[in-house]
Design an enzyme around this catalytic site. Sequence first.
Site, PDB file in Angstrom:
ATOM      1  N   LYS A   1       0.862  -1.185   0.000  1.00  0.00           N
ATOM      2  CA  LYS A   1       0.000   0.000   0.000  1.00  0.00           C
ATOM      3  C   LYS A   1       0.897   1.232   0.000  1.00  0.00           C
ATOM      4  CE  LYS A   1      -3.823   1.993   2.760  1.00  0.00           C
ATOM      5  NZ  LYS A   1      -4.651   1.835   3.977  1.00  0.00           N
TER       6      LYS A   1
ATOM      7  N   SER B   1      -9.632   1.941   2.979  1.00  0.00           N
ATOM      8  CA  SER B   1      -8.733   2.681   2.118  1.00  0.00           C
ATOM      9  C   SER B   1      -7.712   1.811   1.378  1.00  0.00           C
ATOM     10  CB  SER B   1      -7.983   3.720   2.955  1.00  0.00           C
ATOM     11  OG  SER B   1      -7.172   3.085   3.937  1.00  0.00           O
TER      12      SER B   1
ATOM     13  N   SER C   1      -9.919  -0.433   7.179  1.00  0.00           N
ATOM     14  CA  SER C   1      -9.336  -0.318   5.835  1.00  0.00           C
ATOM     15  C   SER C   1      -8.638  -1.546   5.277  1.00  0.00           C
ATOM     16  CB  SER C   1      -8.368   0.849   5.791  1.00  0.00           C
ATOM     17  OG  SER C   1      -9.084   2.036   5.610  1.00  0.00           O
TER      18      SER C   1
END
Length: 486
Positions: A76, A151, A175
């Site tokens: 990420k 997210s 997330s």
Amino acid sequence: MHEATIAQLAQELKSRKISSQELTKHFLERISRLDADLNAFITITQNDALAQAKAADARLASGEGTPLTGIPIAHKDIFCTKGVKTSCGSRMLDNFISPYDATVVARLKQAGAVMLGKTNMDEFAMGSSNETSFYGPAHNPWDRDTVPGGSSGGSAAAVAARMACGATGTDTGGSIRQPAAFSGVTGVKPTYGRVSRYGIVAFASSLDQAGTLTRTAEDAALMLQIMSGPDELDSTALPNLVPDFCKALKDPWENITIGVPDNFFDKDLDPNNAQLIRDALSVFEKLGATIKEIHLENIHLSVPVYYVVAPAEASSNLSRFDGIRYGYRAEGESGDLAEFYMRTRGEGFGAEVKRRILMGTYVLSAGYYDAYYLQAQKIRQLISQDFSRAFEDVDLIAGPTAPTPAFSIGQKINDPIQMYLNDIYTIGAPLAGLPALSTPCGLVNNLPVGLQLIGPHLSEERLLKAAHYFQQETDWHTLVPPGYFE
Ligand code: GLN
């Protein structure tokens, strides 16, 4: 090769049936073919990946390495990666090349994992749909008009579309688990402090925790084994030694008691999702688990509490982005420093981030601190106590990960409250620092649905084992989004 799990590929790499260079080229080819439609990656590190694969092959040839040596993964874009852009999904860090690796990145690198690139995410991890990213939304491979969740949406989409064997993510209010549910993959958020936060761009420091998005619980165990453990660079990283997660998966099933909060089956939960969760519970019953209804007294307050605590911490953490030290800097002459800050932050941050900074500054300001921030901290404590009390009677808690399957791109982005309510079942665990995961448990309208399991502090072994046994009994985690098999 992309149909295999990390555990399977590790065997083939070890026995030298395949090489990491072949494997890495295969995944890079998939990314270049498929990602134009998915936007799961912000940066693709092709040359570094090939060099790392070559080094991994040399290591494997000498009979050394770990189960992750030569395995292509993605990070990420919230994790600092030395020499590689680390944007956190924001214009503010669009030009930021990190001078160092996050501990998670360094450990996976040391273990020989190959980094394919950095994945798309909501700006500063604020969002549930990946739509707040400066780089545009990532798309859900199951239906490209829907969101992959957020997210960590890019990581979820990348793993679901078989563009990476596994990916890292972070979870502050859901997330990792919510995008895992929307994209049909396994998402694990460990206990707060189990994995070091060093080098992770901070959102809400008392909640942020790194974890994994993988196809299976077994793959999650392999990655977490390397990522977890004490770190002198993060004083909130727990000193506890890391148990052998993979060994725990192979232990015989014990008859655990699973608590199911009645409050999770509320009016927000889509009846089709509810049915799949009940079906999943009966799989555990068949395995020999006892299912027990429980009640979490204050859990309905978790969304309001979170949206005081998280923005408060974010408003403080994000004050470092001032246009002077690093990151975006407004152009043009500025005689006045305050005006320069305002222009830089006005241009560098997107709407959702600004909303959080405003909320956070407000609840921390004199006169409102006692009414909002302090009050929220007290209720956070009550929520935490509810979980502790529940775990006196049950070994794990089960419920839905999200109220619905993936929603359409654009559906909630102009209605922040609706967007925030999507996290209604995931926010409790981080408020209490508890480990939790999401595993695929069915399809509604051809879109994946996730079952959430929450455990007491440091119960990752029990959680991963339960998910692993569930995955042995079901095949939801093996489903490939239509069009992504080849
Ligand atoms: N969706 C939640 C938020 O917007 C959680 C995000 C997260 O876990 N990083 O804050």
